[in-house]
Design a protein around this motif. Sequence first.
Motif, PDB file in Angstrom:
ATOM      1  N   ALA A  20      -7.682   6.064   5.332  1.00  0.00           N
ATOM      2  CA  ALA A  20      -6.856   7.236   5.637  1.00  0.00           C
ATOM      3  C   ALA A  20      -5.424   7.064   5.137  1.00  0.00           C
ATOM      4  O   ALA A  20      -4.815   8.001   4.598  1.00  0.00           O
ATOM      5  CB  ALA A  20      -6.867   7.501   7.145  1.00  0.00           C
ATOM      6  N   ARG A  21      -4.894   5.853   5.284  1.00  0.00           N
ATOM      7  CA  ARG A  21      -3.530   5.595   4.792  1.00  0.00           C
ATOM      8  C   ARG A  21      -3.462   5.737   3.266  1.00  0.00           C
ATOM      9  O   ARG A  21      -2.484   6.277   2.738  1.00  0.00           O
ATOM     10  CB  ARG A  21      -3.060   4.203   5.228  1.00  0.00           C
ATOM     11  N   ARG A  22      -4.512   5.257   2.575  1.00  0.00           N
ATOM     12  CA  ARG A  22      -4.531   5.385   1.112  1.00  0.00           C
ATOM     13  C   ARG A  22      -4.588   6.851   0.675  1.00  0.00           C
ATOM     14  O   ARG A  22      -4.102   7.197  -0.408  1.00  0.00           O
ATOM     15  CB  ARG A  22      -5.729   4.628   0.528  1.00  0.00           C
ATOM     16  N   GLN A  23      -5.170   7.686   1.531  1.00  0.00           N
ATOM     17  CA  GLN A  23      -5.266   9.110   1.203  1.00  0.00           C
ATOM     18  C   GLN A  23      -4.031   9.891   1.652  1.00  0.00           C
ATOM     19  O   GLN A  23      -3.936  11.099   1.413  1.00  0.00           O
ATOM     20  CB  GLN A  23      -6.508   9.724   1.863  1.00  0.00           C
ATOM     21  N   GLY A  24      -3.087   9.212   2.306  1.00  0.00           N
ATOM     22  CA  GLY A  24      -1.883   9.878   2.773  1.00  0.00           C
ATOM     23  C   GLY A  24      -2.093  10.720   4.016  1.00  0.00           C
ATOM     24  O   GLY A  24      -1.308  11.636   4.285  1.00  0.00           O
ATOM     25  N   LEU A  25      -3.136  10.404   4.778  1.00  0.00           N
ATOM     26  CA  LEU A  25      -3.426  11.171   5.988  1.00  0.00           C
ATOM     27  C   LEU A  25      -2.628  10.653   7.178  1.00  0.00           C
ATOM     28  O   LEU A  25      -2.169   9.505   7.186  1.00  0.00           O
ATOM     29  CB  LEU A  25      -4.922  11.078   6.312  1.00  0.00           C
ATOM     30  N   ASP A  26      -2.488  11.499   8.173  1.00  0.00           N
ATOM     31  CA  ASP A  26      -1.914  11.085   9.446  1.00  0.00           C
ATOM     32  C   ASP A  26      -3.007  10.304  10.174  1.00  0.00           C
ATOM     33  O   ASP A  26      -3.958  10.897  10.710  1.00  0.00           O
ATOM     34  CB  ASP A  26      -1.483  12.310  10.252  1.00  0.00           C
ATOM     35  N   VAL A  27      -2.905   8.994  10.181  1.00  0.00           N
ATOM     36  CA  VAL A  27      -3.978   8.142  10.699  1.00  0.00           C
ATOM     37  C   VAL A  27      -4.275   8.440  12.165  1.00  0.00           C
ATOM     38  O   VAL A  27      -5.443   8.524  12.572  1.00  0.00           O
ATOM     39  CB  VAL A  27      -3.628   6.652  10.508  1.00  0.00           C
TER      40      VAL A  27
END
Length: 204
Positions: A20-27
């Motif tokens: 999720a962090r690699r995708q730029g999501l709010d984890v």
Amino acid sequence: MDGTIINSIASAERIWGDWARRQGLDVEKFMPTMHGARGIDTIRNLNLPGVDPAAESALIEKAEIADVDGVVPISGAIDFLASLPPERWAIVTSSPIALAKARLAAAGIPFPRFIVTAEDVKVGKPNPQCYILGAERLGVSPSECLVFEDVPAGIKAGEAAGADIMVITATHGHPVETPHSTISNYDGLHAHISDDGKLSVVRG
């Protein structure tokens, strides 16, 4: 399986959190959405531009198989499962078969006679297809089954299949609002078979 007879949260959240962090999501917002659903469905529902759900879920699956650190049985689960006749229960999981085998082995839970995994259905939970298939493999109607679940997607799938539901709260960090019966773990729980062959679950 995950969250119902084993606790794999530490492993799953390590892998999915990194993704999720690699995708730029709010984890923090993302993490609750991935529990209980097939990986490919979780990713597909995000509609991320340029992201191939099949390829990404395959990479995540590989990482999860390699990381089973902290995967443990829910308290009492091993003894409870051992009390069930092997032909009377099945695992119905959103995990792929290879991951299911890895996590069950890590938790010390024998592989069941019957299992439904991510590869066996075209649509994952909350669609009831998985539980309908599980009942079919057991040779019974879904209405004769008791589904053990821990997340909304699975609970909805069990309800839609027409099964009774028992909600497991062992891995929940917050109180669960549900009209169904709940148990925190399997301590003292065991199967009972009556003279007419009916299977029930009792504690004590």
